[in-house]
Design a protein around this motif. Sequence first.
Motif, PDB file in Angstrom:
ATOM      1  N   PHE A 177      -4.230 -22.973  41.504  1.00 37.94           N
ATOM      2  CA  PHE A 177      -2.956 -22.983  40.787  1.00 37.94           C
ATOM      3  C   PHE A 177      -3.124 -22.368  39.405  1.00 37.94           C
ATOM      4  CE2 PHE A 177      -4.967 -26.772  39.125  1.00 37.94           C
ATOM      5  CZ  PHE A 177      -4.487 -26.898  37.839  1.00 37.94           C
ATOM      6  N   HIS A 210      -1.186 -16.285  45.440  1.00 39.80           N
ATOM      7  CA  HIS A 210      -1.315 -17.686  45.847  1.00 39.80           C
ATOM      8  C   HIS A 210      -0.557 -18.619  44.901  1.00 39.80           C
ATOM      9  CE1 HIS A 210      -4.197 -16.392  48.804  1.00 39.80           C
ATOM     10  NE2 HIS A 210      -4.973 -15.859  47.882  1.00 39.80           N
ATOM     11  N   GLY A 211       0.301 -18.044  44.070  1.00 44.03           N
ATOM     12  CA  GLY A 211       1.089 -18.846  43.155  1.00 44.03           C
ATOM     13  C   GLY A 211       0.371 -19.224  41.876  1.00 44.03           C
ATOM     14  N   GLN A 255       4.476 -28.816  36.679  1.00 40.01           N
ATOM     15  CA  GLN A 255       4.691 -28.778  38.122  1.00 40.01           C
ATOM     16  C   GLN A 255       5.009 -30.149  38.711  1.00 40.01           C
ATOM     17  OE1 GLN A 255       1.169 -26.859  39.614  1.00 40.01           O
ATOM     18  NE2 GLN A 255       1.708 -24.859  38.760  1.00 40.01           N
TER      19      GLN A 255
END
Length: 437
Positions: A174, A260-261, A435
């Motif tokens: 992330f 992959h974000g 998030q």
Amino acid sequence: MTDTGRRVRPLTLRTPDARPARYPTPSQAECAARRLALRHPDRCRLREVGRSRAGRPLLLLSVDRGPRTALVVGGPHPNEPIGTAAAVRLAEVLLERPARPGLSWHLLLCLDPDGAALNAGWLDGPLTMGRHYEHFFRPAFEEQPELLPAPGSGRPPMPESLALTGLIDELRPFLQCSLHGVDFGGAFVQLTGPVHGLAERFARSADRAGIPLDVDSYDAVGWSSPAPGTYLMPAPGSTDTPRALPDEPELSTWSYAARHGAVTAVLEVPMWAVDAVGDSRVHPAGPRVVGEAARELTLRTEQLSALLARVPAQAREEYGPLLRTAEFNLAVAPRVAAEWLELWCPAPLSAARATTAGLVAARLPLRVASVLLRLLADARGPAAEATRERARAVVADSLDRLRHRFGARWVPVQEQLAHQTRAVLTAADCLLHSQSA
């Protein structure tokens, strides 16, 4: 005093035992990582994830086993040893704390061990400005592992690049943090996407370390800057930011992680701080100062190009990476100077931007002249000695400017490490908080 009249604040901090902290070599970092893995087998493991072009191992130190992963890349540039040092220090900090549920860290100790071997001589002695450049090496852009070849270029990715992209695909992080350092200037962070809350905490960390923020960074000219010292990389395909340097963030492992974000944070900390890079006020004579820097850089480039032509054929064959980095810088320098004259000089400029031009105009010739001296180390005869003397004169003049005109001051290694480590942990904390909100 600096060019803008701001007083330099000296730093004299030491480690608790009164010895200055040092950067580890890649082999010393490996030994430290192995000790951590042996000491904490329940939380820590070390594995090889690839090999360099010369066959050196690329080592990954992993801490904890949560499904959410953060990837930290140390040593992407060999003249920036803070990255490898910070990767090891970050592992130590993480292991001093309880594991965070669901989170794991993966620390690539050194992405370019071959380059680090060509730059390692400095780490064995006094960490002075002069000795740094006696052992200076930084590869040309096409030989930097974080930069990927353009599609259709016919140039294959380097083994180190493939190891890193493979690691990104495996871990699907992330957050990716790339640990960089600048030789002269201030701290700044470049992001592939917004990270709410990071800019303020990054600024406080730099201030705590006695490091100025670079508020008009040459690495991010024309980029969006939501806060001083924080820059957002342009979107892929953007043509709004003309650059003399042939670096394209979208063709990098920084942008690769976005599939992959992941958000990538490129974290920069200076070895020698220059306070004027933090001055956002309009320089009263900015265009004149930058114009003079452009002309000085052009003249130095012409002089050094003539000197490089005198390097013997044997040295050219034996020290190819050194020769290519000298040729690369000499090719880029005239484009940089032309960009300043065309795009910078017609408009008012900040004191930080004017300072940046002066730093680059001193730094590029210093790098080339230093590499030239390494190429000529074994050359004999009056002609070789005359060439060396002219290269030494460029080195001496450049170092004098950096010390006295710009007030460059050493930032102790422990302060560089503390800021770099805080910045990584803060970036992860900010992303995880946003998030989960």
